[in-house]
Design a protein around this motif. Structure first.
Motif, mmCIF file in Angstrom:
data_model
loop_
_atom_site.group_PDB
_atom_site.id
_atom_site.type_symbol
_atom_site.label_atom_id
_atom_site.label_comp_id
_atom_site.label_asym_id
_atom_site.label_seq_id
_atom_site.Cartn_x
_atom_site.Cartn_y
_atom_site.Cartn_z
ATOM 1 N N ALA A 62 1.642 -1.871 -6.798
ATOM 2 C CA ALA A 62 1.659 -3.278 -6.436
ATOM 3 C C ALA A 62 2.391 -4.100 -7.498
ATOM 4 C CB ALA A 62 0.229 -3.788 -6.267
ATOM 5 N N ALA A 63 2.167 -3.776 -8.759
ATOM 6 C CA ALA A 63 2.841 -4.504 -9.834
ATOM 7 C C ALA A 63 4.350 -4.307 -9.764
ATOM 8 C CB ALA A 63 2.304 -4.041 -11.188
ATOM 9 N N LEU A 64 4.784 -3.088 -9.463
ATOM 10 C CA LEU A 64 6.225 -2.827 -9.346
ATOM 11 C C LEU A 64 6.838 -3.620 -8.197
ATOM 12 C CD1 LEU A 64 8.794 -1.219 -10.002
ATOM 13 C CD2 LEU A 64 7.949 0.591 -8.482
ATOM 14 N N ALA A 65 6.217 -3.576 -7.024
ATOM 15 C CA ALA A 65 6.768 -4.263 -5.859
ATOM 16 C C ALA A 65 6.768 -5.770 -6.056
ATOM 17 C CB ALA A 65 5.966 -3.901 -4.607
ATOM 18 N N SER A 66 5.667 -6.330 -6.575
ATOM 19 C CA SER A 66 5.619 -7.777 -6.778
ATOM 20 C C SER A 66 6.593 -8.218 -7.851
ATOM 21 C CB SER A 66 4.194 -8.192 -7.159
ATOM 22 O OG SER A 66 3.763 -7.519 -8.339
ATOM 23 N N VAL A 90 1.222 -13.936 -5.327
ATOM 24 C CA VAL A 90 1.453 -12.635 -4.703
ATOM 25 C C VAL A 90 1.144 -11.500 -5.673
ATOM 26 C CG1 VAL A 90 3.212 -11.122 -3.722
ATOM 27 C CG2 VAL A 90 3.152 -13.532 -3.079
ATOM 28 N N CYS A 91 1.560 -11.653 -6.927
ATOM 29 C CA CYS A 91 1.323 -10.602 -7.926
ATOM 30 C C CYS A 91 -0.167 -10.360 -8.138
ATOM 31 C CB CYS A 91 1.981 -10.972 -9.256
ATOM 32 S SG CYS A 91 3.781 -10.897 -9.256
ATOM 33 N N ILE A 92 -0.906 -11.437 -8.373
ATOM 34 C CA ILE A 92 -2.334 -11.299 -8.671
ATOM 35 C C ILE A 92 -3.083 -10.725 -7.473
ATOM 36 C CG2 ILE A 92 -4.434 -12.588 -9.210
ATOM 37 C CD1 ILE A 92 -2.689 -14.503 -10.844
ATOM 38 N N ALA A 93 -2.774 -11.248 -6.286
ATOM 39 C CA ALA A 93 -3.474 -10.775 -5.093
ATOM 40 C C ALA A 93 -3.195 -9.291 -4.825
ATOM 41 C CB ALA A 93 -3.075 -11.613 -3.885
ATOM 42 N N SER A 94 -1.945 -8.894 -4.920
ATOM 43 C CA SER A 94 -1.604 -7.497 -4.630
ATOM 44 C C SER A 94 -2.169 -6.548 -5.679
ATOM 45 C CB SER A 94 -0.083 -7.343 -4.539
ATOM 46 O OG SER A 94 0.539 -7.707 -5.767
ATOM 47 N N ILE A 95 -2.104 -6.937 -6.951
ATOM 48 C CA ILE A 95 -2.654 -6.070 -7.993
ATOM 49 C C ILE A 95 -4.165 -5.947 -7.852
ATOM 50 C CG2 ILE A 95 -3.046 -5.903 -10.484
ATOM 51 C CD1 ILE A 95 -0.262 -7.052 -10.906
ATOM 52 N N ALA A 96 -4.832 -7.054 -7.513
ATOM 53 C CA ALA A 96 -6.283 -7.006 -7.322
ATOM 54 C C ALA A 96 -6.648 -6.095 -6.160
ATOM 55 C CB ALA A 96 -6.826 -8.417 -7.090
ATOM 56 N N ILE A 97 -5.920 -6.192 -5.059
ATOM 57 C CA ILE A 97 -6.204 -5.333 -3.903
ATOM 58 C C ILE A 97 -5.931 -3.874 -4.253
ATOM 59 C CG2 ILE A 97 -5.437 -4.739 -1.577
ATOM 60 C CD1 ILE A 97 -5.049 -7.708 -1.074
ATOM 61 N N VAL A 108 4.526 -6.073 -0.027
ATOM 62 C CA VAL A 108 3.906 -5.811 -1.324
ATOM 63 C C VAL A 108 2.498 -5.229 -1.151
ATOM 64 C CG1 VAL A 108 3.163 -6.862 -3.490
ATOM 65 C CG2 VAL A 108 5.269 -7.636 -2.392
ATOM 66 N N LEU A 109 1.751 -5.751 -0.189
ATOM 67 C CA LEU A 109 0.403 -5.246 0.046
ATOM 68 C C LEU A 109 0.417 -3.791 0.496
ATOM 69 C CD1 LEU A 109 -1.283 -8.310 1.790
ATOM 70 C CD2 LEU A 109 -1.627 -7.488 -0.543
ATOM 71 N N ALA A 122 12.259 1.042 1.999
ATOM 72 C CA ALA A 122 13.050 0.356 3.025
ATOM 73 C C ALA A 122 12.405 -0.967 3.422
ATOM 74 C CB ALA A 122 13.202 1.266 4.250
ATOM 75 N N ASP A 123 11.068 -0.987 3.510
ATOM 76 C CA ASP A 123 10.358 -2.205 3.890
ATOM 77 C C ASP A 123 10.545 -3.301 2.844
ATOM 78 O OD1 ASP A 123 8.619 -3.320 5.947
ATOM 79 O OD2 ASP A 123 7.097 -3.440 4.377
ATOM 80 N N LEU A 124 10.444 -2.910 1.582
ATOM 81 C CA LEU A 124 10.642 -3.898 0.511
ATOM 82 C C LEU A 124 12.099 -4.362 0.471
ATOM 83 C CD1 LEU A 124 9.171 -5.339 -1.797
ATOM 84 C CD2 LEU A 124 9.920 -3.499 -3.318
ATOM 85 N N THR A 125 13.030 -3.490 0.826
ATOM 86 C CA THR A 125 14.441 -3.877 0.873
ATOM 87 C C THR A 125 14.680 -4.951 1.926
ATOM 88 O OG1 THR A 125 15.114 -1.674 0.127
ATOM 89 C CG2 THR A 125 16.774 -3.021 1.228
ATOM 90 N N VAL A 126 14.027 -4.812 3.081
ATOM 91 C CA VAL A 126 14.148 -5.834 4.127
ATOM 92 C C VAL A 126 13.646 -7.188 3.616
ATOM 93 C CG1 VAL A 126 13.326 -6.528 6.412
ATOM 94 C CG2 VAL A 126 14.004 -4.165 6.006
ATOM 95 N N ALA A 127 12.521 -7.179 2.902
ATOM 96 C CA ALA A 127 11.964 -8.435 2.381
ATOM 97 C C ALA A 127 12.876 -9.051 1.325
ATOM 98 C CB ALA A 127 10.572 -8.180 1.808
ATOM 99 N N VAL A 128 13.321 -8.243 0.371
ATOM 100 C CA VAL A 128 14.168 -8.758 -0.710
ATOM 101 C C VAL A 128 15.503 -9.247 -0.163
ATOM 102 C CG1 VAL A 128 15.417 -8.099 -2.794
ATOM 103 C CG2 VAL A 128 13.048 -7.374 -2.486
ATOM 104 N N THR A 129 16.064 -8.529 0.816
ATOM 105 C CA THR A 129 17.329 -8.960 1.426
ATOM 106 C C THR A 129 17.175 -10.326 2.082
ATOM 107 O OG1 THR A 129 17.971 -6.648 1.812
ATOM 108 C CG2 THR A 129 19.101 -8.344 3.091
#
Length: 408
Positions: free
Chosen positions: A128-132, A157-164, A116-117, A79-86
């Motif tokens: 993280a890779a899926l969400a980014s 965003v992708c690199i930072a989230s995957i690294a974390i 994403v984080l 739901a959180d990712l849906t809010v961002a993508v919307t």
């Protein structure tokens, strides 16, 4: 053994959740501030106002959800990712086309990175890779073309989230290892404490009963002999260090919990040969073993222990009840060697061949046969008047002979 359980909260992960909570609030205010400074440039500002109302309400209402991994469920993450993508997809509807093409910020702006984080902290780098990836697709649709600034922001965003996410996985593995070490250390200290208590009480009483029984004689002497056997067995048990293996379970995805449980070895897992040989120790049987576990496949450990039992039966049967025996366990890199030696009269030359001819196959089947089925060997040497020695050798890798041994 009664199940003993300890729960340890992750020490590395919790600060990340607190940081994420603050990040979501600050980026929400930042996104609203960007709109407030440029609202007159929006072609449909009421769309942006409606979205920001939802964004603010959602962010504040879900702050408890990002307090820890247990509350941050998969449904909430979706739901959180849906809010961002919307919000990203609504940007061309609310903002002017020129601002969108010029690389203007999306409606959620950098608030999207928080969604994403959350995936990264909860599920690691794969989540993280899926969400980014989904955010990247939404940004490309919003912009209409893979512009340089869009690609730059998406990759960041992708690199930072995957690294974390990767760092979180490493931290969880370290926490599980630490929890296991602490549990073993606690069990070892408890065993040492119990050993001291037993030594100061039970062992001393048994030793006294043995001495007094030998002095009094008669039935008391037999009672003293039994007390002596129990003293040796108990002393072997408390000094052997046979601590149950702790299993660390409950993956961090279930609320970042590390749970340590004392339990019996799982079926099919390695068995400590020392635990199977310890019951053979007694007043007239001494057991010498390594200080570390001697792991063998369950079928191999059982067969070796049975062969040792058969050898000790032969000692009692042929050397007499007063004969002493010694068991020596050696843990070599590729094999385990168990030697059983006694101080009996020994075996006359040719007696084993004669026994096999008479149909007495104790040594041939109970000892040599068992080791042969395991891919090992059993060597018997005896000198009349100097006792008998049986040397059992079994390879540590006995998977290819498992079927034969189990059919016995």
């Amino acid at each position: 053994m009664a199940e003993r359980e300890r729960v340890m909260r992750m020490s590395v992960e919790q600060p990340l959740w607190r940081a994420l909570t603050g990040y979501r609030v600050l980026t929400m205010l930042y996104a609203v501030g960007l709109f407030a400074t440029a609202h007159d440039e929006f072609v449909r500002p009421w769309v942006a106002v409606g979205y920001y109302a939802v964004l603010c309400g959602w962010t504040l209402a879900t702050l408890p959800r990002v307090a820890n991994a247990a509350r941050c469920t998969k449904r909430f993450l979706a739901a959180d990712l849906t809010v961002a993508v919307t919000g990203i997809l609504l940007t061309p509807v609310a903002d002017a086309h020129e601002r969108v093409q010029a690389g203007g910020p999306t409606l959620p702006s950098i608030w999207t990175a928080g969604a994403v984080l959350a995936f990264a902290i909860k599920g690691g780098w794969r989540w993280a890779a899926l969400a980014s990836g989904l955010v990247a697709v939404a940004n490309l649709i919003e912009r209409g073309s893979p512009a340089r600034d869009t690609v730059h922001n998406v990759l960041l965003v992708c690199i930072a989230s995957i690294a974390i996410g990767y760092v979180v996985e490493v931290a969880r593995a370290s926490e599980r290892t630490l929890a296991r070490a602490l549990e073993i250390e606690a069990a070892t200290r408890e065993r040492e404490r119990l050993a001291r208590d037993i030594h100061d009480s039970v062992l001393q009483v048994l030793a006294m009963v043995q001495r007094r029984g030998a002095v009094i004689g008669g039935e008391a002497a037999e009672l003293g002999r039994m007390a002596g056997e129990q003293e040796v067995a108990l002393r072997t048990l408390v000094s052997g260090g046979l601590v149950p293996v702790s299993r660390v379970s409950e993956d961090a995805a279930e609320g970042a919990v590390v749970r340590a449980v004392d339990e019996e070895p799982e079926p099919g897992g390695p068995v400590d040969l020392r635990a199977l040989l310890a019951p053979y120790a007694g007043a007239r049987v001494s057991l010498a073993e390594p200080g570390a576990p001697v792991p063998l496949a369950p079928v191999a450990a059982r067969e070796v222990a049975a062969a040792v039992g058969a050898a000790l039966d032969n000692v009692r049967r042929h050397a007499g009840e007063d004969a002493r025996a010694w068991i020596l366990v050696e843990d070599e890199p590729d094999e385990v060697i168990v030697t059983v030696r006694d101080d009996g009269p020994g075996i006359p030359e040719g007696r084993l061949v004669q026994a096999e001819g008479e149909g007495r196959l104790g040594v041939a089947l109970s000892i040599r046969g068992r080791l042969r089925d395991l891919g090992g060997s059993a060597e018997l040497s005896s000198v009349p008047g100097q006792g008998t020695e049986v040397e059992l050798k079994v390879p540590k890798d006995v998977t290819h002979t498992r079927g034969k041994a189990e059919q016995r």
